[in-house]
Motif scaffolding. Structure first.
Motif, PDB file in Angstrom:
ATOM      1  N   ARG A  46       0.833  -1.206   0.000  1.00  0.00           N
ATOM      2  CA  ARG A  46       0.000   0.000   0.000  1.00  0.00           C
ATOM      3  C   ARG A  46       0.866   1.253   0.000  1.00  0.00           C
ATOM      4  O   ARG A  46       0.623   2.200  -0.759  1.00  0.00           O
ATOM      5  N   ILE A  47       1.908   1.252   0.802  1.00  0.00           N
ATOM      6  CA  ILE A  47       2.812   2.404   0.869  1.00  0.00           C
ATOM      7  C   ILE A  47       3.506   2.604  -0.477  1.00  0.00           C
ATOM      8  O   ILE A  47       3.624   3.737  -0.961  1.00  0.00           O
ATOM      9  N   GLU A  48       3.954   1.520  -1.076  1.00  0.00           N
ATOM     10  CA  GLU A  48       4.632   1.617  -2.372  1.00  0.00           C
ATOM     11  C   GLU A  48       3.679   2.137  -3.449  1.00  0.00           C
ATOM     12  O   GLU A  48       4.066   2.958  -4.282  1.00  0.00           O
ATOM     13  N   ALA A  49       2.433   1.695  -3.437  1.00  0.00           N
ATOM     14  CA  ALA A  49       1.447   2.181  -4.409  1.00  0.00           C
ATOM     15  C   ALA A  49       1.195   3.671  -4.214  1.00  0.00           C
ATOM     16  O   ALA A  49       1.104   4.434  -5.184  1.00  0.00           O
ATOM     17  N   ASN A  50       1.097   4.113  -2.973  1.00  0.00           N
ATOM     18  CA  ASN A  50       0.907   5.547  -2.705  1.00  0.00           C
ATOM     19  C   ASN A  50       2.120   6.352  -3.170  1.00  0.00           C
ATOM     20  O   ASN A  50       1.966   7.462  -3.690  1.00  0.00           O
ATOM     21  N   ALA A  54       1.975   9.305  -5.901  1.00  0.00           N
ATOM     22  CA  ALA A  54       2.456  10.651  -5.577  1.00  0.00           C
ATOM     23  C   ALA A  54       3.508  11.102  -6.580  1.00  0.00           C
ATOM     24  O   ALA A  54       3.530  12.279  -6.985  1.00  0.00           O
ATOM     25  N   ASN A  55       4.377  10.205  -7.013  1.00  0.00           N
ATOM     26  CA  ASN A  55       5.383  10.566  -8.013  1.00  0.00           C
ATOM     27  C   ASN A  55       4.731  10.935  -9.337  1.00  0.00           C
ATOM     28  O   ASN A  55       5.141  11.907  -9.986  1.00  0.00           O
ATOM     29  N   ARG A  56       3.715  10.198  -9.758  1.00  0.00           N
ATOM     30  CA  ARG A  56       3.015  10.523 -11.004  1.00  0.00           C
ATOM     31  C   ARG A  56       2.339  11.886 -10.906  1.00  0.00           C
ATOM     32  O   ARG A  56       2.407  12.701 -11.818  1.00  0.00           O
ATOM     33  N   LYS A  57       1.700  12.167  -9.776  1.00  0.00           N
ATOM     34  CA  LYS A  57       1.032  13.469  -9.588  1.00  0.00           C
ATOM     35  C   LYS A  57       2.053  14.593  -9.608  1.00  0.00           C
ATOM     36  O   LYS A  57       1.820  15.653 -10.201  1.00  0.00           O
TER      37      LYS A  57
END
Length: 64
Positions: A46-50, A54-57
């Motif tokens: 979950r942390i890795e997906a977030n 965040a990097n894409r945003k």
């Protein structure tokens, strides 16, 4: 004959006790995995997906 029966009872008892102990150990390890290891892995995923989101945003915000 009585000595052979005592020996047979001992062997049966030893096998049943060994099987019971092995089953208890397996159950304890399986419960530990379900309660500790798997939730930790889910949280890390979950942390890795977030982090990826965040990097894409962040990259999209600076494309301007």
């Amino acid at each position: 004959m009585a000595k052979k029966q005592k020996h047979l009872r001992f062997v049966k008892g030893f096998l049943v006790g060994s099987l019971t102990t092995a089953t208890a150990v397996y159950g304890a390890l399986h419960a530990f995995k379900k309660k500790v290891i798997e939730p930790e892995n889910v949280e890390n995923e979950r942390i890795e997906a977030n982090r990826r989101r965040a990097n894409r945003k962040s990259l999209q915000a600076h494309q301007g």
